[in-house]
Design a protein around this motif. Structure first.
Motif, PDB file in Angstrom:
ATOM      1  N   ALA A 197       0.858  -1.188   0.000  1.00 13.30           N
ATOM      2  CA  ALA A 197       0.000   0.000   0.000  1.00 13.30           C
ATOM      3  C   ALA A 197       0.889   1.230   0.000  1.00 13.30           C
ATOM      4  O   ALA A 197       2.004   1.204   0.537  1.00 13.30           O
ATOM      5  CB  ALA A 197      -0.908  -0.008   1.223  1.00 13.30           C
TER       6      ALA A 197
ATOM      7  N   GLU B 188      -8.225  -2.859   1.399  1.00 11.35           N
ATOM      8  CA  GLU B 188      -8.417  -1.512   0.855  1.00 11.35           C
ATOM      9  C   GLU B 188      -8.320  -0.550   2.040  1.00 11.35           C
ATOM     10  O   GLU B 188      -9.302  -0.311   2.739  1.00 11.35           O
ATOM     11  CB  GLU B 188      -9.771  -1.408   0.150  1.00 11.35           C
ATOM     12  CG  GLU B 188      -9.885  -2.312  -1.051  1.00 11.35           C
ATOM     13  CD  GLU B 188     -11.248  -2.259  -1.718  1.00 11.35           C
ATOM     14  OE1 GLU B 188     -12.155  -1.527  -1.238  1.00 11.35           O
ATOM     15  OE2 GLU B 188     -11.420  -2.965  -2.721  1.00 11.35           O
ATOM     16  N   PRO B 189      -7.134   0.003   2.280  1.00  8.64           N
ATOM     17  CA  PRO B 189      -6.950   0.848   3.461  1.00  8.64           C
ATOM     18  C   PRO B 189      -7.834   2.093   3.414  1.00  8.64           C
ATOM     19  O   PRO B 189      -8.094   2.645   2.352  1.00  8.64           O
ATOM     20  CB  PRO B 189      -5.479   1.254   3.389  1.00  8.64           C
ATOM     21  CG  PRO B 189      -4.847   0.376   2.371  1.00  8.64           C
ATOM     22  CD  PRO B 189      -5.931  -0.102   1.471  1.00  8.64           C
TER      23      PRO B 189
ATOM     24  N   ALA C 245      -4.151   5.171   6.230  1.00  7.33           N
ATOM     25  CA  ALA C 245      -2.983   5.556   5.445  1.00  7.33           C
ATOM     26  C   ALA C 245      -2.294   6.783   6.049  1.00  7.33           C
ATOM     27  O   ALA C 245      -1.060   6.837   6.127  1.00  7.33           O
ATOM     28  CB  ALA C 245      -3.402   5.834   4.006  1.00  7.33           C
TER      29      ALA C 245
ATOM     30  N   LEU D 137      -3.880   7.251  -2.719  1.00  7.75           N
ATOM     31  CA  LEU D 137      -3.764   6.024  -1.942  1.00  7.75           C
ATOM     32  C   LEU D 137      -4.041   4.851  -2.866  1.00  7.75           C
ATOM     33  O   LEU D 137      -5.081   4.811  -3.529  1.00  7.75           O
ATOM     34  CB  LEU D 137      -4.784   6.072  -0.791  1.00  7.75           C
ATOM     35  CG  LEU D 137      -5.017   4.829   0.054  1.00  7.75           C
ATOM     36  CD1 LEU D 137      -3.734   4.344   0.711  1.00  7.75           C
ATOM     37  CD2 LEU D 137      -6.097   5.117   1.095  1.00  7.75           C
ATOM     38  N   SER D 138      -3.107   3.907  -2.931  1.00  5.26           N
ATOM     39  CA  SER D 138      -3.290   2.752  -3.813  1.00  5.26           C
ATOM     40  C   SER D 138      -2.603   1.524  -3.236  1.00  5.26           C
ATOM     41  O   SER D 138      -1.804   1.611  -2.305  1.00  5.26           O
ATOM     42  CB  SER D 138      -2.756   3.050  -5.223  1.00  5.26           C
ATOM     43  OG  SER D 138      -1.371   3.353  -5.196  1.00  5.26           O
ATOM     44  N   VAL D 139      -2.941   0.364  -3.821  1.00  3.74           N
ATOM     45  CA  VAL D 139      -2.368  -0.917  -3.417  1.00  3.74           C
ATOM     46  C   VAL D 139      -1.867  -1.621  -4.672  1.00  3.74           C
ATOM     47  O   VAL D 139      -2.557  -1.647  -5.701  1.00  3.74           O
ATOM     48  CB  VAL D 139      -3.411  -1.791  -2.681  1.00  3.74           C
ATOM     49  CG1 VAL D 139      -2.822  -3.159  -2.335  1.00  3.74           C
ATOM     50  CG2 VAL D 139      -3.918  -1.091  -1.427  1.00  3.74           C
TER      51      VAL D 139
ATOM     52  N   ARG E 122      -7.211   1.473  -5.874  1.00  3.83           N
ATOM     53  CA  ARG E 122      -6.864   2.845  -5.494  1.00  3.83           C
ATOM     54  C   ARG E 122      -8.086   3.511  -4.905  1.00  3.83           C
ATOM     55  O   ARG E 122      -9.221   3.215  -5.275  1.00  3.83           O
ATOM     56  CB  ARG E 122      -6.312   3.662  -6.665  1.00  3.83           C
ATOM     57  CG  ARG E 122      -7.315   4.053  -7.702  1.00  3.83           C
ATOM     58  CD  ARG E 122      -6.690   4.938  -8.793  1.00  3.83           C
ATOM     59  NE  ARG E 122      -7.587   4.992  -9.915  1.00  3.83           N
ATOM     60  CZ  ARG E 122      -8.635   5.807 -10.000  1.00  3.83           C
ATOM     61  NH1 ARG E 122      -8.894   6.651  -9.039  1.00  3.83           N
ATOM     62  NH2 ARG E 122      -9.423   5.774 -11.048  1.00  3.83           N
TER      63      ARG E 122
END
Length: 158
Positions: free
Chosen positions: A5, A114-115, A120, A67-69, A44
């Motif tokens: 992440a 999915e944070p 984050a 914010l993405s993974v 994302r």
């Protein structure tokens, strides 16, 4: 299996509708669509418009968050440094204020995670408080981040 992440925050120099940031605003959808189709991309954060431009960091005007993974360091690194994203990164000084603290952090998450934006931001605060650790880190902490080292040196973050 674990995924990577990442969050990065930036404070726009001007309001989002100001002509001086329109190249960025117009390009963000293109960059996000490219991310969505990139090998290794998992997820994302996006607002109702499909981007995160309407989401600001609480209590910080004009501060936007990405914010993405990703499934690996290499996948994120390829997207950041090996696509049109790099052109936007290279122009960041036109659109964003230089922050006096870390503006990006990475951490490992379980597959499918999915944070939240708050989670984050907490990891970014952890990095700011403790520096690179096994739980929150920047590019320089990752020996496998060879593209970052080759193109950006040790002072840049995504």
């Amino acid at each position: 299996m674990r995924h990577l992440a990442q969050i990065n925050v930036s404070r726009l120099k001007y309001d989002v509708d100001d002509r001086r940031v329109q190249d960025f605003v117009r390009g963000i959808r293109r960059v996000n669509h490219l991310a969505d189709r990139s090998p290794g991309f998992q997820w994302r954060y996006a607002d109702d418009n499909g981007v995160a431009m309407q989401t600001t960091v609480p209590g910080q005007p004009n501060m936007i968050a990405n914010l993405s993974v990703w499934d690996s360091i290499e996948a994120l690194e390829t997207f950041v440094w090996g696509t049109v994203h790099r052109q936007f990164f290279d122009r960041r000084a036109e659109w964003f204020d230089l922050l006096d603290t870390a503006h990006a952090a990475m951490w490992w998450v379980d597959t499918g995670t999915e944070p939240s934006l708050q989670e984050a931001l907490d990891w970014l605060d952890h990095l700011r408080a403790h520096g690179d650790t096994d739980t929150a880190f920047g590019w320089a902490y990752l020996p496998e981040a060879t593209r970052w080292r080759a193109t950006s040196g040790t002072s840049a973050t995504a």
